[in-house]
Design a protein around this motif. Structure first.
Motif, short mmCIF file in Angstrom:
data_model
loop_
_atom_site.label_atom_id
_atom_site.label_comp_id
_atom_site.label_asym_id
_atom_site.label_seq_id
_atom_site.Cartn_x
_atom_site.Cartn_y
_atom_site.Cartn_z
N THR A 144 16.48 6.67 5.14
CA THR A 144 16.03 8.06 5.08
C THR A 144 15.68 8.45 3.65
O THR A 144 14.66 9.12 3.40
CB THR A 144 17.11 9.00 5.64
N TRP A 145 16.51 8.03 2.69
CA TRP A 145 16.28 8.33 1.27
C TRP A 145 14.94 7.76 0.82
O TRP A 145 14.15 8.44 0.17
CB TRP A 145 17.43 7.77 0.44
N PHE A 146 14.69 6.49 1.17
CA PHE A 146 13.42 5.87 0.79
C PHE A 146 12.23 6.51 1.50
O PHE A 146 11.20 6.77 0.88
CB PHE A 146 13.43 4.36 1.06
N CYS A 147 12.37 6.76 2.79
CA CYS A 147 11.26 7.34 3.55
C CYS A 147 10.84 8.70 3.00
O CYS A 147 9.66 9.05 3.03
CB CYS A 147 11.62 7.45 5.02
N ALA A 148 11.80 9.46 2.48
CA ALA A 148 11.47 10.76 1.91
C ALA A 148 10.68 10.63 0.62
O ALA A 148 10.05 11.59 0.19
CB ALA A 148 12.76 11.54 1.64
N ARG A 149 10.69 9.45 0.02
CA ARG A 149 10.03 9.25 -1.27
C ARG A 149 8.82 8.32 -1.20
O ARG A 149 8.11 8.15 -2.18
CB ARG A 149 11.05 8.71 -2.28
N LEU A 150 8.57 7.72 -0.05
CA LEU A 150 7.44 6.81 0.09
C LEU A 150 6.20 7.56 0.57
O LEU A 150 6.29 8.45 1.41
CB LEU A 150 7.75 5.72 1.13
N GLY A 154 0.78 -1.22 0.00
CA GLY A 154 0.00 0.00 0.00
C GLY A 154 0.81 1.28 0.00
O GLY A 154 0.34 2.30 0.46
N TYR A 155 2.05 1.21 -0.47
CA TYR A 155 2.89 2.39 -0.54
C TYR A 155 3.29 2.65 -1.98
O TYR A 155 3.39 1.76 -2.80
CB TYR A 155 4.15 2.23 0.31
N ASP A 156 3.55 3.93 -2.28
CA ASP A 156 4.02 4.32 -3.59
C ASP A 156 5.40 4.95 -3.41
O ASP A 156 5.62 5.73 -2.49
CB ASP A 156 3.06 5.34 -4.21
N LEU A 157 6.32 4.59 -4.28
CA LEU A 157 7.65 5.16 -4.25
C LEU A 157 7.77 6.18 -5.37
O LEU A 157 7.71 5.83 -6.54
CB LEU A 157 8.71 4.06 -4.43
N ALA A 158 7.88 7.44 -5.00
CA ALA A 158 7.94 8.52 -5.98
C ALA A 158 9.40 8.81 -6.31
O ALA A 158 10.14 9.35 -5.50
CB ALA A 158 7.27 9.77 -5.42
N ILE A 159 9.81 8.41 -7.50
CA ILE A 159 11.16 8.69 -7.98
C ILE A 159 11.03 9.80 -9.01
O ILE A 159 10.28 9.68 -9.97
CB ILE A 159 11.79 7.44 -8.63
N HIS A 160 11.75 10.87 -8.80
CA HIS A 160 11.66 12.03 -9.68
C HIS A 160 12.85 12.09 -10.62
O HIS A 160 13.88 11.46 -10.39
CB HIS A 160 11.58 13.31 -8.85
N ALA A 161 12.74 12.86 -11.68
CA ALA A 161 13.78 12.96 -12.70
C ALA A 161 15.13 13.37 -12.10
O ALA A 161 16.17 12.93 -12.56
CB ALA A 161 13.36 13.93 -13.79
N GLY A 162 15.12 14.19 -11.07
CA GLY A 162 16.37 14.64 -10.46
C GLY A 162 17.01 13.63 -9.53
O GLY A 162 18.15 13.80 -9.11
N ASP A 163 16.28 12.58 -9.17
CA ASP A 163 16.82 11.54 -8.30
C ASP A 163 17.83 10.70 -9.08
O ASP A 163 17.49 10.12 -10.11
CB ASP A 163 15.72 10.63 -7.76
N ARG A 164 19.04 10.64 -8.61
CA ARG A 164 20.08 9.89 -9.29
C ARG A 164 20.15 8.48 -8.71
O ARG A 164 20.93 8.20 -7.81
CB ARG A 164 21.42 10.60 -9.12
N ILE A 165 19.30 7.61 -9.21
CA ILE A 165 19.22 6.24 -8.72
C ILE A 165 20.56 5.54 -8.86
O ILE A 165 20.99 4.82 -7.97
CB ILE A 165 18.13 5.44 -9.47
N ASP A 166 21.24 5.76 -9.98
CA ASP A 166 22.53 5.11 -10.19
C ASP A 166 23.54 5.53 -9.11
O ASP A 166 24.30 4.71 -8.60
CB ASP A 166 23.08 5.36 -11.59
N ASP A 167 23.51 6.80 -8.71
CA ASP A 167 24.40 7.26 -7.65
C ASP A 167 24.06 6.61 -6.32
O ASP A 167 24.96 6.24 -5.55
CB ASP A 167 24.33 8.79 -7.50
N VAL A 168 22.77 6.46 -6.04
CA VAL A 168 22.34 5.82 -4.80
C VAL A 168 22.82 4.37 -4.78
O VAL A 168 23.39 3.90 -3.78
CB VAL A 168 20.81 5.89 -4.63
#
Length: 104
Positions: A93-99, A63-77
């Motif tokens: 913390t990174w995930f909690c800010a986006r969930l 029941g959660y959505d993970l919002a990944i935005h264009a500026g989020d550098r997934i490869d860097d993470v």
């Protein structure tokens, strides 16, 4: 048909949509991402623990959505996690800010 496409080939990924907003990652998607990472950053081919990968992609959404935005550098993470530059608590913390909790 899945709307998610491979960044490298432009072909649809093998995963399948779950409901209106989710995408279930398949093993082929993970292996392709791994291959792309090796091509971009180097490293040894192969998978150390296939069971861990299967367990991670097999976890259900709760029941959660993970919002990944264009500026989020997934490869860097990913690189930061793998190299130890990002701690588990920083990743949390990174995930909690986006969930966000989905409406029932």
């Amino acid at each position: 048909m899945c709307a998610v496409r491979s960044a490298r080939t432009g072909t649809p990924c093998s995963g399948s949509p779950i409901g209106k907003r989710h995408y279930r990652v398949k093993l082929g998607d993970v292996l392709e991402a791994h291959e792309q990472s090796l091509e971009a950053f180097g490293g040894l081919p192969g998978i150390c623990n296939l069971d861990s990968i299967l367990g991670a992609i097999g976890r259900p959404y709760h029941g959660y959505d993970l919002a990944i935005h264009a500026g989020d550098r997934i490869d860097d993470v990913v690189v930061d996690v793998v190299t130890g530059a990002m701690s588990q608590s920083a990743l949390e913390t990174w995930f909690c800010a986006r969930l966000s909790k989905l409406d029932d």
